[in-house]
Motif scaffolding. Sequence first.
Motif, mmCIF file in Angstrom:
data_model
loop_
_atom_site.group_PDB
_atom_site.id
_atom_site.type_symbol
_atom_site.label_atom_id
_atom_site.label_comp_id
_atom_site.label_asym_id
_atom_site.label_seq_id
_atom_site.Cartn_x
_atom_site.Cartn_y
_atom_site.Cartn_z
ATOM 1 N N VAL A 32 0.841 -1.205 0.000
ATOM 2 C CA VAL A 32 0.000 0.000 0.000
ATOM 3 C C VAL A 32 0.877 1.257 0.000
ATOM 4 C CG1 VAL A 32 -1.608 1.344 1.432
ATOM 5 C CG2 VAL A 32 -2.022 -1.078 1.024
ATOM 6 N N GLY A 33 1.968 1.240 0.741
ATOM 7 C CA GLY A 33 2.867 2.389 0.755
ATOM 8 C C GLY A 33 3.490 2.653 -0.599
ATOM 9 N N ILE A 34 3.927 1.597 -1.273
ATOM 10 C CA ILE A 34 4.515 1.764 -2.606
ATOM 11 C C ILE A 34 3.464 2.265 -3.592
ATOM 12 C CG2 ILE A 34 5.498 0.477 -4.553
ATOM 13 C CD1 ILE A 34 6.968 -1.245 -2.474
ATOM 14 N N ALA A 35 2.254 1.711 -3.515
ATOM 15 C CA ALA A 35 1.175 2.157 -4.405
ATOM 16 C C ALA A 35 0.821 3.624 -4.156
ATOM 17 C CB ALA A 35 -0.055 1.276 -4.225
ATOM 18 N N ALA A 36 0.825 4.044 -2.900
ATOM 19 C CA ALA A 36 0.507 5.442 -2.587
ATOM 20 C C ALA A 36 1.567 6.390 -3.130
ATOM 21 C CB ALA A 36 0.369 5.616 -1.076
ATOM 22 N N VAL A 37 2.824 6.012 -3.023
ATOM 23 C CA VAL A 37 3.904 6.861 -3.547
ATOM 24 C C VAL A 37 3.794 6.967 -5.061
ATOM 25 C CG1 VAL A 37 6.404 6.979 -3.877
ATOM 26 C CG2 VAL A 37 5.475 6.491 -1.629
ATOM 27 N N ILE A 48 0.011 11.722 -9.939
ATOM 28 C CA ILE A 48 -0.923 12.855 -9.850
ATOM 29 C C ILE A 48 -0.163 14.175 -9.880
ATOM 30 C CG2 ILE A 48 -2.523 14.051 -8.290
ATOM 31 C CD1 ILE A 48 -3.601 11.317 -7.495
ATOM 32 N N GLY A 49 0.935 14.252 -9.148
ATOM 33 C CA GLY A 49 1.738 15.475 -9.142
ATOM 34 C C GLY A 49 2.321 15.783 -10.503
ATOM 35 N N GLU A 50 2.799 14.777 -11.209
ATOM 36 C CA GLU A 50 3.354 14.995 -12.543
ATOM 37 C C GLU A 50 2.267 15.400 -13.530
ATOM 38 O OE1 GLU A 50 6.124 15.508 -15.427
ATOM 39 O OE2 GLU A 50 6.478 15.146 -13.299
ATOM 40 N N GLY A 51 1.103 14.789 -13.430
ATOM 41 C CA GLY A 51 -0.010 15.181 -14.301
ATOM 42 C C GLY A 51 -0.460 16.602 -14.052
ATOM 43 N N LEU A 52 -0.528 16.997 -12.805
ATOM 44 C CA LEU A 52 -0.895 18.373 -12.467
ATOM 45 C C LEU A 52 0.160 19.350 -12.961
ATOM 46 C CD1 LEU A 52 -2.961 20.137 -10.993
ATOM 47 C CD2 LEU A 52 -1.620 19.833 -8.923
#
Length: 85
Positions: free
Chosen positions: A30-35, A41-45
């Motif tokens: 879950v931690g790897i998936a969240a990162v 999302i940050g790169e898309g934004l």
Amino acid sequence: MLLPDLIRLTTSSFLAYRVRSFLTGLGIAVGIAAVILLTSIGEGLHQFVLAEFSPVRHQPDGIQPGKKQTHGASVACSVRCGRCH
């Protein structure tokens, strides 16, 4: 400690504490998936903001450089007298 002893200890520890081992693995996944998700999302934004505010997109189409003379009346004159049109 030799390698066979280490493997035996690890295997017995996993088998003795199955739920703890599963939850630890799940937490890591879950931690790897969240990162990965937050990075994408940050790169898309970032790409969206760059595309929205790029200088090429905001050049008006109606302005043409090189005109030496312009025609027309000022706004104040056309509102007051009406004969400047």
